[in-house]
Design an enzyme around this catalytic site. Structure first.
Site, PDB file in Angstrom:
ATOM      1  N   HIS A  85      -7.841  -5.008  -2.048  1.00 57.16           N
ATOM      2  CA  HIS A  85      -6.601  -4.600  -1.393  1.00 57.16           C
ATOM      3  C   HIS A  85      -6.077  -5.685  -0.460  1.00 57.16           C
ATOM      4  CE1 HIS A  85      -3.765  -1.410  -0.679  1.00 57.16           C
ATOM      5  NE2 HIS A  85      -4.000  -1.349   0.622  1.00 57.16           N
ATOM      6  N   SER A 122       0.837  -1.189   0.000  1.00 52.01           N
ATOM      7  CA  SER A 122       0.000   0.000   0.000  1.00 52.01           C
ATOM      8  C   SER A 122       0.878   1.247   0.000  1.00 52.01           C
ATOM      9  CB  SER A 122      -0.968  -0.049   1.191  1.00 52.01           C
ATOM     10  OG  SER A 122      -2.000   0.881   1.055  1.00 52.01           O
TER      11      SER A 122
END
Length: 280
Positions: free
Chosen positions: A257, A144
């Protein structure tokens, strides 16, 4: 696994050192290496219990490869996932995870890919000097937001072996436009909006550094990622290809994600298989 204090820009910051499964060191040895490297006597080390459920117990002696894991988020959001460290540790690597300055009792302030990059570079230099580390095979992975720290560290540390970008931000200005919920935090931490200080966002964007990356790159990204859009991974892959870099792209079709457990385990397995391939 050890939770330790080390130095970065003179600040006392926190990190996690995880040895390959089945390998242990006395805290005194870790403290001695910290003291020798930083020339400071009172850097704290705490041993953590790790419920790793594997059967392999024999670990050969020798020089070990390292993976530095750069966490995502900021502050308490996205703190180092110790379960990830445990999962990584069964793949024959020493794992180190900086917590970033200002987090977990560390001094300083996380600038979301600003001066906190030094927390990764300082860890790299400490690890490279350990007697059981293969300094030629120290790699870095950014998850991320951690992709910002990982990429910049790979550019600064010219001997970095490999770079992994997992669900990673590649263009922070794009993130500013896409993630309205993050704008207030980004303006506060970075010092303004993309319109006011575009250069600060460029400096924190991995895509800015494609020509300066000199190690192989693995990109891992879910096609349905709504936190860091898939176009970040695809765009970084395309730019690296255009720059003639050694880049591999693992796409997780239909996933976001955070991957479900079985897919997450497969992603880790594939990542370490890629890390263990010799560089031509």
């Amino acid at each position: 696994m050890y939770h330790l204090t080390y130095l970065s820009d003179g600040l006392r910051v926190k990190g996690y050192l995880c040895l390959p499964y089945g390998w242990r060191l006395p805290i005194s040895a870790v403290q001695e290496w910290l003291q020798s490297h930083y020339r400071v006597k009172d850097l704290q080390v705490t041993e953590l219990a790790c419920p790793i459920h594997v059967t392999r117990t024999e670990v050969p002696e020798g020089k070990w490869p390292v993976l530095i894991y750069c966490r995502g988020g900021i502050g308490r959001v996205g703190q180092v996932k110790t379960t990830w460290l445990e999962d990584f540790s069964v793949h024959g690597h020493i794992i180190f995870a900086p917590s970033y300055r200002g987090t977990e009792g560390g001094e300083g302030r996380d600038q979301f890919g600003g001066s906190d990059i030094e927390d990764v570079c300082s860890a790299y230099q400490f690890l490279a000097g350990l007697p059981f580390v293969d300094e030629r095979r120290i790699s870095v992975m950014g998850f991320s937001r951690g992709s910002i720290n990982a990429t910049t560290a790979a550019v600064r540390m010219k001997q970095m072996y490999k770079l992994v970008l997992w669900g990673g931000v590649s263009d922070l200005a794009q993130t500013y436009e896409e993630r309205i919920d993050l704008r207030r935090m980004l303006k506060r931490v970075i010092g303004g909006s993309t319109g006011k200080i575009p250069e600060a966002y460029d400096m924190r964007s991995p895509i800015t550094y494609v020509y300066d990356i000199h190690c192989p790159v693995l990109i891992m990204h879910g096609t349905e990622d709504i936190q860091v859009d898939y176009s970040h991974g695809a765009g970084m892959f395309r730019r690296l290809q255009e720059a003639g870099k050694d880049v591999t792209f693992h796409t997780f079709q239909g996933y976001g994600h955070h991957l479900p457990p079985a897919v997450h385990a497969m992603a880790i397995q594939n990542m370490f298989a890629w890390l263990q391939k010799p560089v031509p």
